[in-house]
Design an enzyme around this catalytic site. Structure first.
Site, PDB file in Angstrom:
ATOM      1  N   GLU A   1       0.847  -1.187   0.000  1.00 38.14           N
ATOM      2  CA  GLU A   1       0.000   0.000   0.000  1.00 38.14           C
ATOM      3  C   GLU A   1       0.885   1.240   0.000  1.00 38.14           C
ATOM      4  O   GLU A   1       1.952   1.241   0.630  1.00 38.14           O
ATOM      5  CB  GLU A   1      -0.902   0.000   1.245  1.00 38.14           C
ATOM      6  CG  GLU A   1      -1.868  -1.177   1.239  1.00 38.14           C
ATOM      7  CD  GLU A   1      -2.781  -1.238   2.459  1.00 38.14           C
ATOM      8  OE1 GLU A   1      -2.701  -0.338   3.324  1.00 38.14           O
ATOM      9  OE2 GLU A   1      -3.584  -2.188   2.536  1.00 38.14           O
TER      10      GLU A   1
ATOM     11  N   HIS B   1      -7.751   1.436   1.970  1.00 39.09           N
ATOM     12  CA  HIS B   1      -7.622   1.014   3.375  1.00 39.09           C
ATOM     13  C   HIS B   1      -8.366   1.983   4.322  1.00 39.09           C
ATOM     14  O   HIS B   1      -7.780   2.515   5.273  1.00 39.09           O
ATOM     15  CB  HIS B   1      -6.141   0.911   3.767  1.00 39.09           C
ATOM     16  CG  HIS B   1      -5.918   0.005   4.959  1.00 39.09           C
ATOM     17  ND1 HIS B   1      -4.793  -0.725   5.142  1.00 39.09           N
ATOM     18  CD2 HIS B   1      -6.706  -0.268   6.041  1.00 39.09           C
ATOM     19  CE1 HIS B   1      -4.871  -1.414   6.255  1.00 39.09           C
ATOM     20  NE2 HIS B   1      -6.030  -1.146   6.822  1.00 39.09           N
TER      21      HIS B   1
HETATM   22  P1  NAI Z   1     -10.334 -10.411  15.756  1.00 41.41           P
HETATM   23  O1  NAI Z   1      -9.041 -10.861  16.298  1.00 41.41           O
HETATM   24  O2  NAI Z   1     -11.395  -9.930  16.677  1.00 41.41           O
HETATM   25  O3  NAI Z   1     -10.977 -11.581  14.848  1.00 41.41           O
HETATM   26  C1  NAI Z   1     -10.234 -12.376  13.961  1.00 41.41           C
HETATM   27  C2  NAI Z   1     -10.892 -13.750  13.901  1.00 41.41           C
HETATM   28  O4  NAI Z   1     -10.253 -14.515  12.886  1.00 41.41           O
HETATM   29  C3  NAI Z   1     -10.766 -14.537  15.207  1.00 41.41           C
HETATM   30  O5  NAI Z   1     -12.046 -14.991  15.612  1.00 41.41           O
HETATM   31  C4  NAI Z   1      -9.831 -15.686  14.842  1.00 41.41           C
HETATM   32  O6  NAI Z   1     -10.092 -16.863  15.575  1.00 41.41           O
HETATM   33  C5  NAI Z   1     -10.135 -15.857  13.372  1.00 41.41           C
HETATM   34  N1  NAI Z   1      -9.093 -16.532  12.611  1.00 41.41           N
HETATM   35  C6  NAI Z   1      -7.742 -16.472  12.771  1.00 41.41           C
HETATM   36  N2  NAI Z   1      -7.125 -17.235  11.871  1.00 41.41           N
HETATM   37  C7  NAI Z   1      -8.086 -17.793  11.094  1.00 41.41           C
HETATM   38  C8  NAI Z   1      -8.075 -18.675   9.989  1.00 41.41           C
HETATM   39  N3  NAI Z   1      -6.935 -19.133   9.471  1.00 41.41           N
HETATM   40  N4  NAI Z   1      -9.267 -19.046   9.461  1.00 41.41           N
HETATM   41  C9  NAI Z   1     -10.438 -18.598   9.986  1.00 41.41           C
HETATM   42  N5  NAI Z   1     -10.506 -17.769  11.044  1.00 41.41           N
HETATM   43  C10 NAI Z   1      -9.344 -17.361  11.578  1.00 41.41           C
HETATM   44  O7  NAI Z   1      -9.976  -9.275  14.691  1.00 41.41           O
HETATM   45  P2  NAI Z   1     -10.917  -8.110  14.150  1.00 41.41           P
HETATM   46  O8  NAI Z   1     -10.811  -6.931  15.041  1.00 41.41           O
HETATM   47  O9  NAI Z   1     -12.251  -8.645  13.831  1.00 41.41           O
HETATM   48  O10 NAI Z   1     -10.146  -7.735  12.784  1.00 41.41           O
HETATM   49  C11 NAI Z   1     -10.174  -8.612  11.665  1.00 41.41           C
HETATM   50  C12 NAI Z   1      -9.242  -8.092  10.562  1.00 41.41           C
HETATM   51  O11 NAI Z   1      -9.656  -6.793  10.135  1.00 41.41           O
HETATM   52  C13 NAI Z   1      -7.781  -7.947  11.009  1.00 41.41           C
HETATM   53  O12 NAI Z   1      -6.952  -8.394   9.968  1.00 41.41           O
HETATM   54  C14 NAI Z   1      -7.607  -6.457  11.137  1.00 41.41           C
HETATM   55  O13 NAI Z   1      -6.275  -6.080  10.923  1.00 41.41           O
HETATM   56  C15 NAI Z   1      -8.514  -5.953  10.007  1.00 41.41           C
HETATM   57  N6  NAI Z   1      -8.928  -4.550  10.129  1.00 41.41           N
HETATM   58  C16 NAI Z   1      -9.009  -3.814   8.977  1.00 41.41           C
HETATM   59  C17 NAI Z   1      -9.396  -2.484   9.014  1.00 41.41           C
HETATM   60  C18 NAI Z   1      -9.517  -1.696   7.764  1.00 41.41           C
HETATM   61  O14 NAI Z   1      -9.398  -0.478   7.811  1.00 41.41           O
HETATM   62  N7  NAI Z   1      -9.776  -2.311   6.646  1.00 41.41           N
HETATM   63  C19 NAI Z   1      -9.660  -1.810  10.295  1.00 41.41           C
HETATM   64  C20 NAI Z   1      -9.643  -2.702  11.457  1.00 41.41           C
HETATM   65  C21 NAI Z   1      -9.253  -4.017  11.348  1.00 41.41           C
END
Ligand code: NAI
Length: 407
Positions: free
Chosen positions: A266, A289
């Site tokens: 990015e 993003h």
């Molecule tokens: P979180 O940690 O609450 O949830 C992630 C989930 O993914 C967990 O339940 C975990 O068990 C599961 N997981 C991990 N590895 C996995 C796999 N191989 N297969 C299936 N499930 C799996 O995280 P949150 O807060 O929900 O964030 C999710 C994503 O969103 C992160 O990558 C974060 O960096 C991204 N994000 C993006 C933003 C944006 O601006 N686009 C802003 C905020 C977060």
């Protein structure tokens, strides 16, 4: 080793942190300086000499040597999600907890994803661009309602589960796949494998973290498993999707569209250009993003980190710190003196601290200890006549890194 017994702290907030943080900290009686810019190294070094706490966003770098030259610095807040701008290990070794705001923008991401589900179903991105170019594309071809369709969520954490709730309100059926067993919200259902989710979903939305296991999670083979005419949404991390494979799946017509907010590479700033193989492909929504970038999220980040500052400065609570042993000792003895001590994690420290307490004829009313590989963190409520002497003796222990009396 440092020791202190102040209650009002000198707090420096950089990079235009939302003013709600300043207001919350002023209400606690702290002195707060709010600066709009990210100071360069020299200016930052000078500012750190005069402050006990610093709050920053993504531009300010707190390196090991800057931390080592900040004798009063006791607490750091990253008013954002990422914390790689701070040398976390160095801060840990100096007894400085670092907090961030991982969940303040959860809802913002979830709302954008829902908007994208509908945009993809109705080709709104393409029709909007055509109208701007002066083309009138009035046709129902390829346009669908989302009601009754299936949304497959990969990663049912904070964002994934919010998406689930919002999606059901639109009449979507929700399936999810997570590596950890999760309670299904509403009428959503968990499935046993990613392959099953991909085969059964009209829309697939990714909400996993960036880990070794999720890098390239959606490659050519997985995209092939998706239903013909289905669409993919990625607002998680750029490493999760193989972009050339996705571009090919769109070009071949296997997928009807995609919405992508995050990319393997990015631009570092808005003045840099952006290139992606997905540019120019039909029904592909590309965003820079911005999933979590809303004014509400900024405010909520300000409140979340300020609340962590207050909980640490008042009570020594470290739950949620990214580089520190997690600890929260409830205040059950309001008249007791609360003392917090960060020490090198070697055997016998608690024994030495407790000996000092008994030498002073004091009484421990509550005590909690948490450790990691390098440090131990102990918080104690003590009934003691001479709190100053207790502070002096505990901070003089050879193992002590930082000791303070809490208000
Ligand atoms: P979180 O940690 O609450 O949830 C992630 C989930 O993914 C967990 O339940 C975990 O068990 C599961 N997981 C991990 N590895 C996995 C796999 N191989 N297969 C299936 N499930 C799996 O995280 P949150 O807060 O929900 O964030 C999710 C994503 O969103 C992160 O990558 C974060 O960096 C991204 N994000 C993006 C933003 C944006 O601006 N686009 C802003 C905020 C977060």
């Amino acid at each position: 080793m440092s020791s202190d017994a102040q209650t009002a702290r000198r707090i420096l907030l950089l990079e235009n942190i939302h003013p709600v943080a300043r207001e919350a900290l002023l209400r606690e009686g702290h002195e707060v300086t709010l600066l709009a810019h990210s100071p360069d190294r020299a200016e930052l070094g000078q500012l750190l000499q005069k402050h006990d706490v610093v709050g920053l966003r993504s531009k300010t770098r707190l390196t090991k040597d800057l931390l080592a030259q900040a004798p009063h610095l006791a607490l750091i807040g990253c008013f954002c999600i990422g914390t790689d701008q701070v040398d976390l290990a160095a801060a840990n070794a100096l007894g400085i907890p670092v907090f961030n705001a991982p969940y303040s923008n959860t809802r913002s991401v979830a709302e954008m994803v829902l908007a994208e589900v509908i945009m993809l179903a109705r080709q709104l991105g393409d029709r909007n661009m055509a109208a701007h170019r002066g083309q009138w594309l009035k046709s129902a071809d390829g346009s669908r309602e989302v009601r009754g369709k299936t949304l497959g969520i990969v990663g049912y954490g904070h964002i994934g589960s919010q998406v689930s709730v919002l999606a059901e309100a639109f009449g979507l059926r929700v399936l999810f796949y997570d590596v950890v067993k999760k309670l299904p919200l509403g009428n959503s259902q968990s499935v046993d494998s990613l392959a099953e989710l991909l085969r059964r979903s009209d829309f697939v939305s990714l909400h996993v973290p960036d880990t070794r296991a999720t890098r390239g999670l959606m490659g050519a083979a997985e995209l092939k498993l998706m239903r013909p005419g289905s669409a993919l949404i990625n607002a998680s991390r750029g490493t999760v999707v193989d972009i050339p494979a996705l571009a090919e799946a769109i070009r071949s017509g296997h997928l009807s569209g995609a919405a992508v907010d995050v990319f393997p590479e990015e631009p570092a700033s808005n003045s840099e250009g952006f290139k992606s193989e997905l540019q120019g492909l039909p029904n592909v929504i590309l965003t820079p993003h911005i999933g979590g970038s809303t004014l509400e999220a900024q405010e909520s980040i300000g409140l979340e980190v300020a609340a962590s500052f207050i909980a640490y400065l008042r009570d020594g609570h470290t739950l949620g710190a990214v580089n520190f042993p997690p600890l929260a000792l409830p205040r059950q003895h309001p008249d007791a003196t609360r003392i917090a001590n960060v020490h090198r994690n070697v055997p016998g420290v608690l024994g030495s601290i407790n000996s000092i307490v008994s030498e002073l004829g004091a009484n421990i009313q509550g005590q909690a200890l948490a450790t990691d590989e390098q440090i131990g963190f102990v918080v104690m409520d003590v009934e003691v006549q001479d709190a100053g002497e207790l502070l002096k003796r505990v901070s003089a222990l050879a193992t002590s890194i930082r000791t303070s009396l809490l208000p």
